[in-house]
Design an enzyme around this catalytic site. Structure first.
Site, short mmCIF file in Angstrom:
data_model
loop_
_atom_site.label_atom_id
_atom_site.label_comp_id
_atom_site.label_asym_id
_atom_site.label_seq_id
_atom_site.Cartn_x
_atom_site.Cartn_y
_atom_site.Cartn_z
N LYS A 132 4.22 -0.69 -2.73
CA LYS A 132 3.25 0.05 -1.90
C LYS A 132 3.79 1.45 -1.56
O LYS A 132 3.09 2.43 -1.70
CB LYS A 132 2.97 -0.72 -0.59
N ARG A 182 -1.87 -5.79 8.63
CA ARG A 182 -1.01 -6.86 8.15
C ARG A 182 -1.40 -8.21 8.74
O ARG A 182 -0.76 -9.21 8.47
CB ARG A 182 0.40 -6.54 8.58
N ARG A 213 16.72 -2.13 -3.67
CA ARG A 213 16.11 -0.87 -3.22
C ARG A 213 17.12 -0.01 -2.44
O ARG A 213 17.89 -0.51 -1.63
CB ARG A 213 14.92 -1.15 -2.31
N ARG A 265 9.97 -12.53 5.31
CA ARG A 265 8.94 -11.50 5.09
C ARG A 265 7.86 -12.02 4.15
O ARG A 265 6.67 -11.78 4.35
CB ARG A 265 9.58 -10.22 4.54
#
Ligand code: AP5
Length: 209
Positions: free
Chosen positions: A17, A92, A131, A167
């Protein structure tokens, strides 16, 4: 090119995203509104809200709806967001989606599209633990998109194998129910997020035009 598009990017953690939002805002000339980035900035600034949010984020928990709804309503009412935006990481939960709907209705600003980036859960842990980002918010991956030699990069505190589990659980239990909510409105665009980043961008632009 400046567009008046109002777009939401939805997908599990690590779906791409943030990567795609940066490309879209450059192309469309509209602001990138990332609740994750805003909460991390509040934390770095040491505000009470930021510190409380940071504790939840590190554990892979969601920040309470009323907190994020307040932040987003304030942000979308700012001048630069009047003509459009790319929302990344919000809504969310269903209450967040309903609150956004109500706020946009009050401003007579309908949503144009909800881009759903699909990526198999199995590859997400590898994407997220690899990441890295720099101080300007550019996103890299140790394997797929290594940062230039010598560039100072950081790893997010919630990018651990342990946090990613919760998550992902939150994504499937709290966030995925917003997809049928937007399907009923006929504005969902499903995108295969397993392709190369450039191909994903191409597919999103094609789906929006
Ligand atoms: P947030 O910052 O929104 O994180 P997230 O949704 O978990 O998403 P990520 O940023 O992890 O992933 P991404 O999809 O942006 O992937 P990226 O492009 O970086 O939220 C963090 C936390 O804040 C939440 O857990 C929660 O606590 C709180 N929060 C935020 N918003 C909230 C809200 N609305 N309500 C309540 N709480 C909220 O890519 C990932 C990696 O993969 C990168 O290394 C990248 O280089 C690589 N990559 C990207 N695309 C590709 C590709 N096509 N192929 C190969 N590698 C790729």
């Amino acid at each position: 090119m400046t567009s008046s598009m109002r777009i939401i990017l939805v997908g599990p953690p690590g779906a791409g995203k943030g990567t795609q939002a940066k490309r879209l805002v450059e192309r469309l000339g509209i602001p990138h509104i990332s609740t994750g980035d805003m909460l991390r900035a509040a934390r770095a600034a040491g505000t009470e809200l930021g510190v409380r949010a940071g504790e939840l984020m590190d554990k892979g928990q969601l920040v309470p709806d009323e907190v994020v709804i307040g932040i987003v309503e304030e942000r979308i009412n700012q001048e630069d967001a009047k003509t459009g935006f790319v929302l990344d990481g919000f809504p969310r939960t269903l209450p967040q989606a309903r609150a956004l709907d109500a706020a946009l209705l009050r401003n007579s600003q309908p949503l144009d599209a909800v881009v759903q980036i699909d990526v198999d859960d199995k590859v997400l842990e590898h994407r997220v633990t690899g990441r890295r980002s720099d101080k300007d918010g550019n996103i890299y991956h140790t394997e797929f998109n290594p940062p230039p030699t010598g560039l100072e990069v950081i790893q997010r505190k919630d990018d651990t194998a342990e946090a990613i589990k919760s998550r992902l659980e939150k994504y499937w239990s709290e966030t995925s129910p917003i997809i049928p909510f937007y399907e009923k409105k006929g504005i969902i665009k499903k995108i295969d997020g397993l392709r190369q980043p450039d191909e994903v961008t191409y597919d999103i632009i094609a789906a929006l035009s």
